[in-house]
Design a protein around this motif. Structure first.
Motif, PDB file in Angstrom:
ATOM      1  N   MET A  25     -45.524   9.293  27.234  1.00  0.00           N
ATOM      2  CA  MET A  25     -46.040  10.450  26.525  1.00  0.00           C
ATOM      3  C   MET A  25     -47.056  10.169  25.632  1.00  0.00           C
ATOM      4  N   ALA A  26     -47.219   9.165  25.097  1.00  0.00           N
ATOM      5  CA  ALA A  26     -48.173   8.957  24.326  1.00  0.00           C
ATOM      6  C   ALA A  26     -49.809   8.734  24.959  1.00  0.00           C
ATOM      7  N   ARG A  27     -49.484   8.329  26.320  1.00  0.00           N
ATOM      8  CA  ARG A  27     -50.773   8.181  27.199  1.00  0.00           C
ATOM      9  C   ARG A  27     -51.290   9.739  27.695  1.00  0.00           C
ATOM     10  N   VAL A  28     -50.552  11.012  27.501  1.00  0.00           N
ATOM     11  CA  VAL A  28     -50.719  12.039  27.860  1.00  0.00           C
ATOM     12  C   VAL A  28     -51.519  12.682  26.827  1.00  0.00           C
ATOM     13  N   GLY A  29     -53.057  13.033  26.923  1.00  0.00           N
ATOM     14  CA  GLY A  29     -53.747  13.748  25.818  1.00  0.00           C
ATOM     15  C   GLY A  29     -53.323  15.042  25.901  1.00  0.00           C
ATOM     16  N   ALA A  30     -53.244  15.796  24.361  1.00  0.00           N
ATOM     17  CA  ALA A  30     -52.820  16.983  24.573  1.00  0.00           C
ATOM     18  C   ALA A  30     -53.598  17.512  23.371  1.00  0.00           C
ATOM     19  N   SER A  31     -53.881  19.069  23.494  1.00  0.00           N
ATOM     20  CA  SER A  31     -54.443  19.855  22.615  1.00  0.00           C
ATOM     21  C   SER A  31     -53.653  19.899  21.144  1.00  0.00           C
ATOM     22  N   VAL A  32     -54.336  19.691  19.978  1.00  0.00           N
ATOM     23  CA  VAL A  32     -53.629  19.884  18.878  1.00  0.00           C
ATOM     24  C   VAL A  32     -53.627  21.233  18.123  1.00  0.00           C
ATOM     25  N   ASN A  33     -52.636  21.581  17.606  1.00  0.00           N
ATOM     26  CA  ASN A  33     -52.229  22.928  17.172  1.00  0.00           C
ATOM     27  C   ASN A  33     -51.604  23.086  15.915  1.00  0.00           C
ATOM     28  N   GLY A  45     -45.461  26.061   8.567  1.00  0.00           N
ATOM     29  CA  GLY A  45     -46.341  25.711   9.311  1.00  0.00           C
ATOM     30  C   GLY A  45     -46.318  24.116   9.678  1.00  0.00           C
ATOM     31  N   PHE A  46     -46.367  23.935  11.055  1.00  0.00           N
ATOM     32  CA  PHE A  46     -46.516  22.430  11.500  1.00  0.00           C
ATOM     33  C   PHE A  46     -47.490  22.207  12.397  1.00  0.00           C
ATOM     34  N   THR A  47     -47.761  20.814  12.630  1.00  0.00           N
ATOM     35  CA  THR A  47     -48.723  20.394  13.832  1.00  0.00           C
ATOM     36  C   THR A  47     -48.015  20.055  15.021  1.00  0.00           C
ATOM     37  N   ALA A  48     -48.528  20.683  16.094  1.00  0.00           N
ATOM     38  CA  ALA A  48     -47.856  20.361  17.385  1.00  0.00           C
ATOM     39  C   ALA A  48     -48.522  20.246  18.550  1.00  0.00           C
ATOM     40  N   THR A  49     -48.181  19.496  19.487  1.00  0.00           N
ATOM     41  CA  THR A  49     -49.211  19.445  20.787  1.00  0.00           C
ATOM     42  C   THR A  49     -48.269  19.948  21.819  1.00  0.00           C
ATOM     43  N   ALA A  50     -46.729  20.305  21.484  1.00  0.00           N
ATOM     44  CA  ALA A  50     -45.873  20.596  22.642  1.00  0.00           C
ATOM     45  C   ALA A  50     -46.165  22.421  22.609  1.00  0.00           C
ATOM     46  N   MET A  51     -47.269  22.591  23.376  1.00  0.00           N
ATOM     47  CA  MET A  51     -47.236  24.257  23.293  1.00  0.00           C
ATOM     48  C   MET A  51     -47.804  24.346  24.788  1.00  0.00           C
ATOM     49  N   SER A  52     -47.593  25.547  25.532  1.00  0.00           N
ATOM     50  CA  SER A  52     -47.994  25.966  26.752  1.00  0.00           C
ATOM     51  C   SER A  52     -47.773  27.174  27.163  1.00  0.00           C
ATOM     52  N   SER A  53     -48.932  27.724  28.033  1.00  0.00           N
ATOM     53  CA  SER A  53     -48.584  29.041  28.497  1.00  0.00           C
ATOM     54  C   SER A  53     -47.490  29.234  29.461  1.00  0.00           C
ATOM     55  N   VAL A  54     -46.548  30.080  29.477  1.00  0.00           N
ATOM     56  CA  VAL A  54     -45.752  30.366  30.424  1.00  0.00           C
ATOM     57  C   VAL A  54     -45.930  31.196  31.415  1.00  0.00           C
TER      58      VAL A  54
END
Length: 179
Positions: A25-33, A45-54
Motif C-alpha cells: 500500500m505504501a506504493r499506492v499514491g493517494a491524495s492527502v486530506n 481533526g486528523f490527516t488521512a489518505t483513506a477517503m473515497s467517493s461512494v
C-alpha cells in the motif's frame, strides 16, 4: 518487448499479512486530506489518505479512522466531518494533523479556517472541502469506515494536490485543471 529484471517483478503472494499489505500500500499514491469535525463533543481533526467517493446520488464519501484514536467517539457524537483536500502548500499542516502537534488548538492555529453551516471547519485554501453528515459507520478490523452524505462543497479552480507515496508527502506537479 521490455525485459524486466528479477528485482522489478512482483513477488508472488501466498498469504496476505499486515506487513506485506502495508509495504504494498505504501506504493499506492493517494491524495492527502485533513478530516475535521466540530460539534457538541468538541473539535478534532486528523490527516488521512483513506477517503473515497461512494456515490453521487446522493453525494456520499467515506473516510477511514483508526478505532484506537482518542477522537473516534467525538467524531461519531458530533455526527459530522469535513474532508479538506490539501495542496502542495499544506505539507506542514498535514504533518501537524498527522500527530506532529498533539494539541488540537495548536493544530488549528496552523491553518486559516472557515466555519461551515454544519459547524465544521473548512480550510480556507483547500483544493476542495466536502462538508458531510455521518449517515452510517462500520467497524472493519482496526478502523471505522465513516460514510458521510455531502451537505456542501467548496473548491478552488486551480492547485497542485499533495500526495502521499512511499510513506512521505510528495508534491504534485500536476495542477488541478480549471473548470
Amino acid at each position: 518487448m521490455n525485459a524486466m529484471s528479477q528485482q522489478d517483478r512482483a513477488a508472488p503472494v501466498d498469504a496476505a499479512d499486515a506487513l506485506a499489505f502495508r509495504a504494498a500500500m505504501a506504493r499506492v499514491g493517494a491524495s492527502v486530506n485533513v478530516i475535521t469535525s466540530a460539534g457538541p463533543a468538541g473539535r478534532g481533526g486528523f490527516t488521512a489518505t483513506a477517503m473515497s467517493s461512494v456515490t453521487d446520488d446522493p453525494p456520499t464519501l467515506l473516510v477511514c479512522m483508526n478505532r484506537r484514536s482518542a477522537q473516534c467517539g467525538m467524531f461519531l457524537e458530533n455526527g459530522v466531518f469535513c474532508v479538506n483536500v490539501l495542496s502542495n502548500d499544506h505539507v506542514a499542516l498535514a504533518g501537524h494533523f498527522a500527530g506532529k502537534i498533539a494539541d488540537m488548538e495548536a493544530r488549528y492555529a496552523s491553518g486559516d479556517w472557515e466555519t461551515l453551516p454544519s459547524g465544521n471547519f473548512a480550510l480556507h485554501d483547500a483544493i476542495a472541502a466536502f462538508d458531510c453528515r455521518i449517515v452510517a459507520h462500520q467497524l472493519v478490523g482496526t478502523h471505522y469506515v465513516l460514510f458521510g452524505e455531502v451537505l456542501g462543497i467548496r473548491h478552488r479552480p486551480t492547485g497542485h494536490p499533495l500526495l502521499y507515496l512511499d510513506r512521505a508527502f510528495v508534491g504534485s506537479t500536476v495542477a488541478v485543471p480549471a473548470g
